[in-house]
Enzyme design. Structure first.
Site, PDB file in Angstrom:
ATOM      1  CG  ASN A 102      37.288  40.907  29.118  1.00 29.02           C
ATOM      2  OD1 ASN A 102      37.809  39.919  29.630  1.00 29.02           O
ATOM      3  ND2 ASN A 102      36.645  40.865  27.979  1.00 29.02           N
ATOM      4  CG  HIS A 119      38.406  39.728  37.224  1.00 31.23           C
ATOM      5  ND1 HIS A 119      38.734  38.729  36.350  1.00 31.23           N
ATOM      6  CD2 HIS A 119      37.867  39.115  38.320  1.00 31.23           C
ATOM      7  CE1 HIS A 119      38.398  37.541  36.888  1.00 31.23           C
ATOM      8  NE2 HIS A 119      37.871  37.763  38.081  1.00 31.23           N
ATOM      9  N   GLY A 187      33.692  33.702  25.412  1.00 27.80           N
ATOM     10  CA  GLY A 187      35.118  34.020  25.360  1.00 27.80           C
ATOM     11  C   GLY A 187      35.836  33.923  26.687  1.00 27.80           C
ATOM     12  CB  THR A 188      35.372  33.246  30.004  1.00 25.91           C
ATOM     13  OG1 THR A 188      36.072  32.814  31.183  1.00 25.91           O
ATOM     14  CG2 THR A 188      33.946  32.730  30.055  1.00 25.91           C
TER      15      THR A 188
END
Ligand code: OAD
Length: 245
Positions: A102, A119, A187-188
């Protein structure tokens, strides 16, 4: 939710925990995920149009303005109980690393300290030509604004499709995964590489691997345990169950 005894006991004795997070951990804060059919950002925009160096060269104004729109959304949101639970785990174990895909900065806002943003971070800006972070620039009518050093175009300091991760970020993350006691993927969608390769570093080293996700992913069948549901509800319950005392 009740958790297997193996998970609770392992967490209580673990010295090193590594967590990989994706957009799902921020969903309950109101940040749209990338691939969820209803609300995902990618449902309304073609990523190839926006999140590649080629797209930026083709239409720098559109890409800059799209990221400015996302930056404004992200500025207004707050960490949720899932982010806070992870910051709480960091305080309870000797070594903790949070690897996040995130770019929203919410983990740090929640108090997480040892964070690798593989990222990038949308709040930072860099020069497209020189690849160096730029903190201030002249306000002119240029969109995107110009680099005060070389006059090149400025861009968000995030990783676009087809670009390398920040130097050393993957290697450092993989090394920590290989040497931890418990690994979480939270959560990916586990679709975007090289980040999606990190869980396999844990699996190949027989490290207890846990997935927390609202849905099944390609990783689900491989992990030791998976907990299906919102991370903002499951994580606080897991922390309470493991560290009640
Ligand atoms: P995705 O949008 O691909 O996946 C989000 C995941 O979160 C899905 O698996 C959902 O089921 C899950 N999810 C949604 N709400 C949740 C909740 N409340 N609790 C738990 N899980 C939930 O996002 P990422 O996997 O982060 O890269 O995407 C990876 C990368 O692809 C992003 O970092 C971005 C994108 O292209 C770049 O921009 C380079």
């Amino acid at each position: 939710m009740s958790f297997p005894e193996e998970v609770i006991r392992k967490l209580q004795t673990a010295e090193r925990i590594v967590v990989l997070t994706g957009a799902g951990i921020s969903a309950e804060s109101g940040v749209p995920t990338f691939r969820d059919a209803q609300s995902g950002l990618w449902a309304n925009y073609d990523p190839e149009e926006l999140a590649t160096p080629q797209a930026f060269r083709r239409n720098p104004r559109m890409v800059w303005e799209w990221y400015m729109m996302r930056r404004e959304i992200i500025k207004k949101v707050k960490p949720n109980p899932g982010h806070f639970a992870l910051a709480g785990i960091e305080k309870r174990v000797t070594r903790f690393l949070l690897v996040t895909q995130n770019i929203d900065n919410l983990h740090r806002l929640a108090g997480s300290e040892n964070v690798i943003e593989i990222h990038g971070n949308i709040q930072r800006t860099k020069c497209f030509d020189e690849d160096v972070v730029i903190d201030t620039w002249d306000t002119t009518d240029d969109v995107p604004p110009r680099c005060p050093r070389c006059g090149g175009m400025l861009r968000p300091d995030v990783v676009w499709f087809g670009e390398m991760l920040p130097s050393g970020a993957f290697e450092k993350s993989a090394e920590a995964v290989r040497n931890c006691d418990v690994f979480f993927s939270i959560g990916t969608s586990s679709l975007v590489y090289p980040a999606a390769a990190l869980p396999y570093e844990a699996l190949n080293n027989r490290i207890l691997s846990i997935e927390i996700n609202a849905e099944a992913t390609p990783l689900t069948v491989h992990v030791d345990h998976h907990f299906r549901g919102p991370a903002g509800e499951i994580l606080p319950q897991l922390v309470a169950a493991a560290w009640r005392a």
